[in-house]
Design a protein around this motif. Structure first.
Motif, mmCIF file in Angstrom:
data_model
loop_
_atom_site.group_PDB
_atom_site.id
_atom_site.type_symbol
_atom_site.label_atom_id
_atom_site.label_comp_id
_atom_site.label_asym_id
_atom_site.label_seq_id
_atom_site.Cartn_x
_atom_site.Cartn_y
_atom_site.Cartn_z
ATOM 1 N N ALA C 139 0.659 -1.106 -0.007
ATOM 2 C CA ALA C 139 -0.258 0.043 -0.070
ATOM 3 C C ALA C 139 0.951 1.233 0.034
ATOM 4 O O ALA C 139 2.002 1.164 -0.380
ATOM 5 N N THR C 147 -1.017 4.151 -6.121
ATOM 6 C CA THR C 147 -0.638 2.882 -6.891
ATOM 7 C C THR C 147 -1.350 2.793 -8.397
ATOM 8 O O THR C 147 -1.016 1.728 -8.767
ATOM 9 N N SER C 151 -5.350 0.131 -9.788
ATOM 10 C CA SER C 151 -4.582 -0.908 -9.104
ATOM 11 C C SER C 151 -5.092 -1.401 -7.963
ATOM 12 O O SER C 151 -4.770 -2.563 -7.722
ATOM 13 N N ILE C 154 -7.123 -4.934 -8.375
ATOM 14 C CA ILE C 154 -6.298 -6.205 -8.370
ATOM 15 C C ILE C 154 -5.138 -6.337 -7.063
ATOM 16 O O ILE C 154 -5.168 -5.349 -6.356
ATOM 17 N N ASP C 155 -4.453 -7.605 -7.014
ATOM 18 C CA ASP C 155 -3.743 -7.709 -5.763
ATOM 19 C C ASP C 155 -2.519 -6.898 -6.128
ATOM 20 O O ASP C 155 -2.132 -6.460 -7.102
ATOM 21 N N PRO C 156 -1.958 -6.383 -4.971
ATOM 22 C CA PRO C 156 -0.708 -5.454 -5.166
ATOM 23 C C PRO C 156 0.381 -6.146 -5.888
ATOM 24 O O PRO C 156 0.611 -7.368 -5.711
ATOM 25 N N VAL C 157 1.096 -5.407 -6.585
ATOM 26 C CA VAL C 157 2.134 -5.836 -7.424
ATOM 27 C C VAL C 157 3.589 -5.601 -6.800
ATOM 28 O O VAL C 157 4.239 -5.870 -7.350
ATOM 29 N N PHE C 158 3.845 -5.085 -5.295
ATOM 30 C CA PHE C 158 4.726 -4.713 -4.581
ATOM 31 C C PHE C 158 4.240 -5.303 -3.209
ATOM 32 O O PHE C 158 3.165 -5.541 -3.109
ATOM 33 N N ASP C 160 4.920 -7.525 0.487
ATOM 34 C CA ASP C 160 5.348 -8.765 1.124
ATOM 35 C C ASP C 160 4.629 -10.022 0.329
ATOM 36 O O ASP C 160 4.866 -11.078 0.714
ATOM 37 N N TYR C 161 3.435 -9.562 -0.014
ATOM 38 C CA TYR C 161 2.484 -10.541 -0.388
ATOM 39 C C TYR C 161 2.556 -11.274 -1.836
ATOM 40 O O TYR C 161 1.997 -12.049 -2.408
#
Lengths: 341, 592, 167
Positions: C139, C147, C151, C154-158, C160-161
């Motif tokens: 985030a 972002t 964005s 969709i799931d984050p592109v950066f 820890d996940y």
């Protein structure tokens, strides 16, 4: 030379490569400007960069329209910098470097308009616009010879729609000769201006006046003044002053190389991650251009993430006590070639 | 020497005033806008400065007026570090909503939510035996809603928005497609589709629906019968703001102006030769001809500096006078001028949407802290038989986790001496699963919820400050209780959400504690200020007629959310905009 | 101790305390600024203890040994741990929360000019925009580093996940 559909597609793919090649340098210069400084310069570079992205997308639409398949992930798509544009008469190199006098001179050279006597000639060009003029002649010749329908065999579903691209400028859906011409004119005029004019044709947005073509936008930074209506290429800019402070930029190493740092080091990891991210961005865009338009959202998310990664890399000391690390876009190739990072 | 005379003098440079000025000037009429506040955010350098203030004041997020400066000559409520509050009260209960007196007005800091009222909101008395009916219906206002959606640039899909009798003409589409739905929205949508909750009167479906917003999204090529729509970028910067980037500080200030603010309308107005905009001019009194009742002039105080107490008194003259200074300021000015009040309703029926959060953990990550504060809500409880006995409400799905987070969790973890990689991991684990819902309750008009004035309560220029009386009736509180004790538990059950809601006592800053049936709740305001100069069919119980013209003065219009008879569960700006457009149509007829 | 040695210790210890790498921290551009805040808010006496604790921890090669050293030397210290906690908040949220009046009297140092128990010092806009609290969650701080359009759908592109390693 006699055009074939194959050679037309090759040229259009080359156009994609060329339009892309200027984006990392513009991006780097833009990000290198420290926040809240050089506001006009940052806006100008960013606006030109956004329009190069538009050109990239227009080239993809053109290539799709004539039955080709845009590739952003092949070996060599991301050039090694310093880079000479494929048909630039080899006069100058483009660098991945901070915003500076030299960078500005390079940008001006990239966008320089064609002289009035330049004839379009495939394989030997002085400017990008001359290249496109030749491509336009090629399209006309092929339509003449084979009929328009035999040339424009691509499905409309592959066209990136105007709503998907959203900075200034018109994203044209290419379905035939006329729209192909419009797309090419859009690219040429945004870059160099309508003939003898500082401005590209007539794109007045929200009553706020026309935007100068890319070459003249950069010249504003060189001359320290904005162009306004009534100014001509000869008269020069007569509008508001623009101040540029070349010291208010991050002192990045030009043309940084990830492999210049030891494997396993944190800096190497950060540079590799940036290049990896860039490769993933190109893969998402290619997917969006080749039948998976939903991947555009991922592409946009990756673009924004790369901004933050880039700004971080521009603040990490390189170790020489003077410069910071900078950006290496080429590591994307390692990913795309399937090799290890 | 003759003073310049305008077709209309408009008090207020916010969305209502801007839209009236737009309609009048399109028809060639001359307009003077008197704005009490400074030019402020209209100036791009000042805009950037406010953004820097946002950062250096530690975000001041959720504080609507966070980055805006105190202006002693035209004070606004809720300015951080103000030397004194702007409101004074006749009650212990406080009015928790703010507005902004600056060119562009409250739309500088609003969320952008652009919901239409539903048909029953206009006929609460006939349908549910509550409040009063409006003198107009949804059908009457529908065309003006469309025109407001055009100017504000609203993003929504009509297929989502046809409920509770809300209708659109055949072929109508919003200017832009709905805002992309967040992962939080997708989570609740999957959990609640096909589910319902039992309330008074039956089972009500729980439906997650995209919220129409005045924020740039993908233009709909079918808009305006195929003409399409071009997203309006930032004022003075065509390369910024064509799309929401997910900065998520709509409140207090959109860094790229992807969200509509009245500055976008004003920027166009400022280029028109028949429109004059004067800032730092606070209207202080309407000059009334006692025989005809005509407003013969607007007296205003023109100050050079926002502080110091120095000013020049000037008077503006217009064939028509339009008050568009927001519901509280309109009422204050009318009371100060002894105007438009034969009904005794000026300042009365002040309404807001009491607001309440509930929150918890989702079972799997939903990745909040991204995107606009809210993109969807459970909209299916905005109407229904239960309105016979308690308030209706919306439930906004929050995309930004819980309030005061991640700061609270970091403090908790540090308090447990969790640091380093463990802190990073545990914090991300919690943040990624934070879900929160904001319930927004309707409030019925009440004569004792009101704005009054008191000669002892004035600002530095000697203008009256608003004195507020405010409270919550059982109707709203029963709605609160229903939301917390019935609806939220139903949602957590279906979504497998771990409830973490706790209302601490005393309530934290920005909230106020209310006890109902033995349970304490911490309520906020929504920034929705409505009702203080309501329209009606009779001069006996309303301030204006159905076209926002004051009953008592033949050339005075009073426009804005203050005209609303009821508040329903729609954020009021779109309705205020539609009413302003409708009023302008009537003004043009008057001017012929 | 020379300035460069102090900076090196500060950076390495900050990495230990925040769970982010030294390169991550350098990338914020805030290392020198935050060291300045720490020094200014705590004073020379406390800083000597801080550097000593940092050095004692960082002499260990393995993460486990460093964690043990922190458990023994830092967490129980009424002087050093509160400094660390405020420093972590500075890195994570871009503001320095005040140390308690009792901390200053405990150390025997005067409170800094303008001190108040509830203060939150934001040293610069960059402290705010480079907050670490949001990064691992894919985030961003409100109002900075957006972002991108869509964005959030969709799931984050950066963060820890991304590689699916955390859930």
């Amino acid at each position: 030379m006699s055009w074939t559909l194959e050679s037309l597609r090759e040229h259009l793919q080359a156009a994609l490569d060329v339009e892309h090649a200027t984006i990392p340098p513009y991006f780097t210069a833009w990000i290198s400007i420290k926040d809240t400084t050089n506001v006009e310069a940052a806006e100008i570079i960013r606006s030109v960069m956004l329009e190069e992205m538009l050109h990239l997308t227009l080239a993809a639409n053109l290539l799709n329209a004539v039955g080709g398949r845009p590739s952003l992930t092949h070996q060599g798509f991301v050039p090694r910098y310093p880079h000479r544009l494929p048909f630039s008469g080899d006069r100058f190199e483009i660098n991945i470097e901070r915003f500076s006098k030299r960078a500005l001179e390079t940008f001006v050279a990239i966008e320089r308009p064609e002289g009035p006597r330049a004839r379009p000639e495939a394989k030997k060009f002085h400017t990008i616009a001359q290249f496109y003029a030749a491509v336009r002649e090629g399209i006309d010749e092929l339509c003449e010879r084979l009929g328009e329908q035999a040339v424009f065999t691509g499905t409309v579903a592959r066209q990136v729609q105007p709503a998907a691209y959203y900075a200034a400028g018109e994203l044209i859906v290419v379905t035939g000769r006329d729209t192909a011409h419009r797309a090419i004119t859009e690219i040429a005029e945004q870059g160099e201006g309508a003939h003898d004019s500082v401005f590209d044709a007539d794109r007045s947005i929200c009553g706020e006046g026309r935007e100068p073509a890319h070459y003249y936008r950069f010249m504003q930074l060189v001359k320290g003044r904005r162009y306004r209506e009534g100014d001509t290429p000869k008269s020069g800019p007569s509008g508001a002053r623009i101040d540029v402070d070349f010291d208010a930029v991050y002192p990045i190493q030009p043309n940084a190389r990830a492999h210049g740092y030891p494997k396993g080091s944190q800096v190497r990891g950060a540079l590799d991650a940036f290049g990896h991210g860039y490769g993933q961005l190109l893969a998402a865009l290619e997917a969006a251009f080749t039948g998976a338009p939903d991947r555009m959202t991922e592409g946009i998310a990756r673009m924004f993430a790369l901004r933050d990664q880039a700004r971080a890399l521009m603040q990490i000391p390189s170790g020489d006590g003077k410069t910071t690390v900078g950006l290496d876009f080429s590591q994307g190739r390692a990913v795309l070639d399937g090799g290890p990072i | 020497m003759s003073a310049p005379h305008y077709d209309a003098v408009i008090v207020g440079g916010g969305v209502a005033g801007a839209l009236v000025a737009r309609e009048l000037s399109k028809a060639g009429r001359s307009v003077l806008i008197l704005e009490a506040g400074i030019e402020g955010a209209m100036n791009p350098d000042t805009y950037r400065q406010y953004l820097q203030t946002l950062y250096t004041e530690g975000g001041v997020r959720g504080m609507p007026n966070g980055p805006y400066p105190w202006n002693a000559a035209a004070p606004s409520p809720g300015i951080p570090n103000a030397p004194h509050p702007y409101y004074t009260y006749d009650t212990t209960m406080q009015f928790m909503s703010d507005y902004l007196r600056m060119l562009g007005g409250t739309t500088l800091h609003w969320q952008g939510t652009s919901l239409r009222l539903v048909p029953n909101d206009f006929r609460m008395q006939s349908t549910y035996g509550q409040a009063l009916d409006w003198p107009i219906t949804y059908d009457d206002l529908e065309p003006a809603y469309r025109r407001a959606e055009a100017e504000l640039g609203v993003a929504a899909d009509v297929e989502d928005q046809r409920f509770f009798g809300v209708w659109f003409p055949e072929g109508y589409v919003y200017p832009m497609h709905r805002m992309p739905q967040s992962r939080v929205d997708q989570f609740f949508d999957a959990a609640l589709t096909g589910k319902s909750v039992k309330l008074f009167g039956g089972n009500y479906p729980l439906k997650v629906i995209s919220i129409p917003v005045a924020r740039n999204s993908t233009p709909n090529p079918k808009y305006a019968l195929g003409e399409g729509y071009e997203a309006v970028p930032a004022v003075g910067d065509r390369d910024q703001g064509q799309r929401c980037q997910g900065n998520s500080v709509c409140m207090p200030l959109c860094p790229v102006q992807a969200k509509y603010s009245a500055l976008k309308t004003i920027a166009v107005l400022a280029r028109k030769p028949t429109v004059e905009i004067r800032t730092q001019c606070v209207a202080s009194k309407l000059i009334i001809d006692s025989e005809s009742g005509r407003i013969t002039g607007v007296e205003y105080k023109h100050y050079e500096k926002p502080g110091g107490g120095k000013f020049r008194v000037e008077t503006a003259h217009g064939t028509l006078v339009v008050l568009a200074a927001n519901a509280i300021e309109n009422a204050t000015l009318l009371l100060a001028s002894n105007a438009a009040n034969s009904s005794g309703q000026v300042g009365r029926n002040l309404m807001d949407h009491p607001y309440l959060y509930v929150w918890g953990y989702s079972p799997t990550p939903v990745y909040p802290f991204r995107g606009p504060d809210t993109t969807s809500g459970v909209e299916s409880l905005r109407d229904g038989r239960f309105r016979q006995v308690h308030a209706s409400f919306r439930a906004s799905l929050a995309n930004w986790g819980w309030s005061s987070e991640p700061g609270n969790q970091i403090s908790l973890l540090l308090g447990q001496q969790t640091y380093g990689a463990a802190l990073r991991r545990e914090l991300a684990h919690r943040m990624s699963r934070m879900v929160k819902i904001g319930f927004m309750f309707e409030q019925l008009p009440s004569p004792t919820n009101r704005v009054t004035i008191d000669p002892r309560q004035r600002d530095e220029l000697g203008n009256y400050r608003p004195v507020l009386s405010y409270g919550y009736a059982d109707y709203s509180l029963k709605g609160v209780e229903t939301a917390v004790k019935t609806v939220w538990p139903t949602i957590t059950k279906f979504a497998n959400v771990q409830d973490e809601t706790v209302y601490v006592d005393p309530a934290p800053g920005g909230y106020q504690r209310v006890t109902y049936n033995g349970t304490g709740y911490n309520l906020m305001g929504s920034g929705h200020i409505v009702g203080t100069h309501r329209m009606g069919s009779s001069r006996k119980d309303s301030v204006t007629d159905r076209n926002m013209k004051a009953w008592d003065h033949p050339n005075l219009y009073v426009v804005g959310a203050g005209n609303q008879v009821t508040i329903g569960t729609a954020n009021p700006t779109l309705t205020a905009a539609a009413l302003s457009i409708r009023a302008a149509d009537a003004m043009l007829k008057d001017l012929r | 101790m020379k300035a460069i040695a102090k900076r090196t210790l500060f950076l390495a210890f900050s990495a230990e305390l925040t769970g982010y790498t030294e390169t991550d921290l350098e990338g914020t551009g805030n290392v020198d600024s935050f060291l300045g805040v720490l020094e200014q808010q705590t004073g020379a006496k406390a800083m000597t203890l801080f550097y000593a604790a940092a050095a004692a921890v960082l002499q260990h090669g393995s993460a486990a040994a460093r964690a043990a050293a922190i458990r023994i030397d830092v967490l129980p210290s009424p002087t050093v741990w509160p400094m660390c906690a405020s420093l972590i908040m500075l890195w994570y949220q871009g503001f320095w929360p005040a140390l308690a009046a009792s901390w200053y009297s405990g150390v025997g140092s005067p409170k800094p000019k303008g001190w108040s128990a509830t203060q939150k010092i934001v040293p610069s806009a960059q402290a705010y925009t480079a907050q670490l609290a949001y990064r691992a969650a894919g985030a961003h701080p409100p109002g900075a580093n957006p972002t991108g359009h869509g964005s959030w759908s969709i799931d984050p592109v950066f963060g820890d996940y991304v590689d699916g390693s955390t859930s």
